[in-house]
Design a protein around this motif. Structure first.
Motif, PDB file in Angstrom:
ATOM      1  N   LEU A   1     -21.718  -0.897  17.318  1.00 43.84           N
ATOM      2  CA  LEU A   1     -20.912  -1.112  18.523  1.00 43.84           C
ATOM      3  C   LEU A   1     -21.136   0.001  19.540  1.00 43.84           C
ATOM      4  N   ALA A   2     -21.261   1.233  19.061  1.00 41.11           N
ATOM      5  CA  ALA A   2     -21.511   2.356  19.964  1.00 41.11           C
ATOM      6  C   ALA A   2     -22.853   2.193  20.663  1.00 41.11           C
ATOM      7  N   TRP A   3     -23.876   1.787  19.904  1.00 40.76           N
ATOM      8  CA  TRP A   3     -25.194   1.564  20.507  1.00 40.76           C
ATOM      9  C   TRP A   3     -25.127   0.503  21.599  1.00 40.76           C
ATOM     10  N   GLN A   4     -24.456  -0.617  21.328  1.00 39.92           N
ATOM     11  CA  GLN A   4     -24.346  -1.664  22.336  1.00 39.92           C
ATOM     12  C   GLN A   4     -23.638  -1.153  23.587  1.00 39.92           C
ATOM     13  N   THR A   5     -22.550  -0.430  23.381  1.00 46.56           N
ATOM     14  CA  THR A   5     -21.760   0.064  24.511  1.00 46.56           C
ATOM     15  C   THR A   5     -22.577   1.001  25.392  1.00 46.56           C
ATOM     16  N   ILE A   6     -23.328   1.894  24.767  1.00 48.63           N
ATOM     17  CA  ILE A   6     -24.094   2.884  25.524  1.00 48.63           C
ATOM     18  C   ILE A   6     -25.321   2.270  26.168  1.00 48.63           C
ATOM     19  N   ALA A   7     -26.005   1.374  25.455  1.00 44.27           N
ATOM     20  CA  ALA A   7     -27.331   0.926  25.891  1.00 44.27           C
ATOM     21  C   ALA A   7     -27.329  -0.313  26.763  1.00 44.27           C
ATOM     22  N   CYS A   8     -26.261  -1.095  26.756  1.00 43.51           N
ATOM     23  CA  CYS A   8     -26.308  -2.377  27.463  1.00 43.51           C
ATOM     24  C   CYS A   8     -26.430  -2.195  28.974  1.00 43.51           C
ATOM     25  N   ASP A   9     -27.345  -2.943  29.572  1.00 38.02           N
ATOM     26  CA  ASP A   9     -27.495  -2.990  31.028  1.00 38.02           C
ATOM     27  C   ASP A   9     -26.804  -4.264  31.507  1.00 38.02           C
ATOM     28  N   PHE A  10     -25.637  -4.119  32.090  1.00 36.66           N
ATOM     29  CA  PHE A  10     -24.817  -5.275  32.438  1.00 36.66           C
ATOM     30  C   PHE A  10     -25.365  -6.074  33.609  1.00 36.66           C
ATOM     31  N   ASP A  11     -26.380  -5.555  34.285  1.00 42.02           N
ATOM     32  CA  ASP A  11     -27.013  -6.284  35.378  1.00 42.02           C
ATOM     33  C   ASP A  11     -28.342  -6.915  34.978  1.00 42.02           C
ATOM     34  N   ASP A  12     -28.687  -6.801  33.707  1.00 40.11           N
ATOM     35  CA  ASP A  12     -29.924  -7.389  33.185  1.00 40.11           C
ATOM     36  C   ASP A  12     -29.535  -8.501  32.217  1.00 40.11           C
ATOM     37  N   HIS A  13     -29.780  -9.743  32.638  1.00 40.82           N
ATOM     38  CA  HIS A  13     -29.322 -10.888  31.859  1.00 40.82           C
ATOM     39  C   HIS A  13     -29.980 -10.947  30.476  1.00 40.82           C
ATOM     40  N   LYS A  14     -31.255 -10.618  30.422  1.00 43.89           N
ATOM     41  CA  LYS A  14     -31.954 -10.635  29.135  1.00 43.89           C
ATOM     42  C   LYS A  14     -31.388  -9.578  28.193  1.00 43.89           C
ATOM     43  N   ASP A  15     -31.069  -8.419  28.730  1.00 42.15           N
ATOM     44  CA  ASP A  15     -30.522  -7.361  27.891  1.00 42.15           C
ATOM     45  C   ASP A  15     -29.121  -7.728  27.407  1.00 42.15           C
ATOM     46  N   CYS A  16     -28.305  -8.315  28.270  1.00 42.90           N
ATOM     47  CA  CYS A  16     -26.976  -8.756  27.844  1.00 42.90           C
ATOM     48  C   CYS A  16     -27.090  -9.781  26.727  1.00 42.90           C
ATOM     49  N   ARG A  17     -28.027 -10.705  26.866  1.00 43.75           N
ATOM     50  CA  ARG A  17     -28.202 -11.713  25.827  1.00 43.75           C
ATOM     51  C   ARG A  17     -28.674 -11.074  24.518  1.00 43.75           C
ATOM     52  N   ALA A  18     -29.606 -10.128  24.634  1.00 44.08           N
ATOM     53  CA  ALA A  18     -30.119  -9.466  23.432  1.00 44.08           C
ATOM     54  C   ALA A  18     -29.018  -8.676  22.724  1.00 44.08           C
ATOM     55  N   LYS A  19     -28.192  -7.959  23.488  1.00 47.59           N
ATOM     56  CA  LYS A  19     -27.098  -7.200  22.874  1.00 47.59           C
ATOM     57  C   LYS A  19     -26.090  -8.150  22.235  1.00 47.59           C
ATOM     58  N   PHE A  20     -25.774  -9.229  22.908  1.00 46.19           N
ATOM     59  CA  PHE A  20     -24.859 -10.227  22.342  1.00 46.19           C
ATOM     60  C   PHE A  20     -25.414 -10.767  21.026  1.00 46.19           C
ATOM     61  N   ASN A  21     -26.678 -11.154  21.024  1.00 46.32           N
ATOM     62  CA  ASN A  21     -27.295 -11.697  19.812  1.00 46.32           C
ATOM     63  C   ASN A  21     -27.299 -10.692  18.668  1.00 46.32           C
ATOM     64  N   SER A  22     -27.359  -9.407  18.998  1.00 51.13           N
ATOM     65  CA  SER A  22     -27.453  -8.378  17.962  1.00 51.13           C
ATOM     66  C   SER A  22     -26.181  -8.272  17.130  1.00 51.13           C
ATOM     67  N   ASN A  23     -25.106  -8.902  17.577  1.00 50.61           N
ATOM     68  CA  ASN A  23     -23.860  -8.828  16.814  1.00 50.61           C
ATOM     69  C   ASN A  23     -23.941  -9.520  15.464  1.00 50.61           C
ATOM     70  N   ARG A  24     -24.976 -10.332  15.257  1.00 50.91           N
ATOM     71  CA  ARG A  24     -25.155 -10.909  13.922  1.00 50.91           C
ATOM     72  C   ARG A  24     -25.405  -9.808  12.893  1.00 50.91           C
ATOM     73  N   PHE A  25     -26.021  -8.706  13.309  1.00 57.26           N
ATOM     74  CA  PHE A  25     -26.253  -7.597  12.385  1.00 57.26           C
ATOM     75  C   PHE A  25     -24.934  -6.954  11.959  1.00 57.26           C
ATOM     76  N   ILE A  26     -23.955  -6.927  12.864  1.00 56.92           N
ATOM     77  CA  ILE A  26     -22.633  -6.426  12.496  1.00 56.92           C
ATOM     78  C   ILE A  26     -22.056  -7.291  11.383  1.00 56.92           C
ATOM     79  N   GLY A  27     -22.237  -8.604  11.508  1.00 56.41           N
ATOM     80  CA  GLY A  27     -21.754  -9.499  10.461  1.00 56.41           C
ATOM     81  C   GLY A  27     -22.349  -9.183   9.112  1.00 56.41           C
ATOM     82  N   TRP A  28     -23.656  -8.985   9.074  1.00 59.48           N
ATOM     83  CA  TRP A  28     -24.332  -8.695   7.805  1.00 59.48           C
ATOM     84  C   TRP A  28     -23.977  -7.320   7.258  1.00 59.48           C
ATOM     85  N   ILE A  29     -23.874  -6.324   8.151  1.00 59.19           N
ATOM     86  CA  ILE A  29     -23.550  -4.960   7.718  1.00 59.19           C
ATOM     87  C   ILE A  29     -22.191  -4.929   7.024  1.00 59.19           C
TER      88      ILE A  29
END
Length: 308
Positions: free
Chosen positions: A268-296
């Motif tokens: 969650l800290a990585w997403q918060t720090i790294a997300c570029d809220f004006d880059d649609h692809k990056d927002c989508r990639a960060k959103f998709n990465s939450n599946r790793f939180i589920g597995w962790i």
């Protein structure tokens, strides 16, 4: 303000596996069910799998048959939710670049066809629900009200992400009830943690459409928070982690479960720090990465339960 949302790629990409492998008449229904974008199914499923693990007896794995039922149920009910959403939002979707090529917005399916598909999905979901305990059946039926209400929230509140959190984490209650026919503090606290997790990831998701949403009058936390989004996400992440720590403590789980929560906190800290809220692809990639939180978290809970 950037006009990027008006040129961003749509949800549906031509030439993907559905186009290559599925007969043409079936393709719009799979698109309507978001089979091509499974992240929503994972995010709906994980609270249920976490809860099934909490309900397992000390030293045991979660019930394998229940894990399968919840997997199929998440796929079917996510499809049903998307269908309801697209029926209600078809006019809005046609005005947003990312969603304009969805089956209802683009005219590939009629409203009547979507309603028939929805009825079939709900029938399958009901058959799955009947395999669960009496309390779980009652909770599952009540959840249909939340599924039906969610698409209207973006019209009446700046916090539709909060209502999604109420709806999407219902499995945290359902999983425990399915095994024990009761509720207890661990699944209730898990439900609360999932609520704040959903606020976190769906705010990131909503940043994809913020300019188009502003033009057509759709509300979201992305628009509400604006330049303060990172501060809000920090708060959501902290509350999520604290609640998860309460979950594992109240469930009597050991250090491995807490290590899983620490892994969640780092992600969650990585997403918060790294997300570029004006880059649609990056927002989508960060959103998709939450599946790793589920597995962790699932890995931490399962191992801790086996060691209990």
């Amino acid at each position: 303000m950037s006009s990027a949302p008006h040129i961003q790629a749509g949800d549906i990409q031509a030439g993907d596996w559905i186009d290559r492998r599925v007969p043409e008449p079936i393709r719009p229904y799979l698109r309507l069910a978001r089979i091509h974008a499974p992240i929503g199914t994972w995010l709906l499923l994980f609270p249920g799998w976490w809860s099934l693990t909490l309900a397992a007896a000390p030293g045991d794995l979660p019930d394998g048959w229940m894990m399968v039922l919840f997997g199929v149920g998440a796929l079917v009910m996510r499809a049903a939710g998307c269908t309801v959403n697209d029926i209600v939002d078809r006019d809005f979707d046609a005005q947003v670049a990312r969603t304009a090529n969805r089956p209802l917005a683009s005219g590939q399916l009629s409203r009547k066809q979507a309603l028939v598909f929805l009825a079939l999905l709900l029938l399958v979901g009901f058959v799955i629900l009947l395999q669960l305990s009496p309390l779980a059946i009652k909770l599952g039926i009540f959840s249909l009200l939340l599924v039906a209400a969610y698409p209207f929230m973006k019209r009446i509140t700046w916090w539709p992400q909060a209502f999604l959190g109420i709806t999407f984490n219902w499995g945290a209650l359902l999983g425990y009830a399915a095994v024990t026919n009761t509720l207890a503090w661990p699944p209730v606290l898990l439900y609360a943690a999932g609520f704040f997790w959903t606020l976190f990831y769906d705010t990131i998701y909503a940043h994809q459409d913020k300019e188009d949403d502003a033009l057509i009058g759709v509300k979201s936390t992305a628009r509400l928070f604006g330049e303060n989004t990172r501060t809000w996400l920090t708060g959501f992440a902290i509350v999520t982690v604290l609640l998860l720590m309460l979950v594992v403590t109240s469930a009597g789980l050991g250090w491995v479960a807490k290590l899983g929560v620490i892994g969640v906190a780092m992600h969650l800290a990585w997403q918060t720090i790294a997300c570029d809220f004006d880059d649609h692809k990056d927002c989508r990639a960060k959103f998709n990465s939450n599946r790793f939180i589920g597995w962790i978290l699932l890995a931490g809970l399962v191992v801790a339960k086996l060691m209990q």
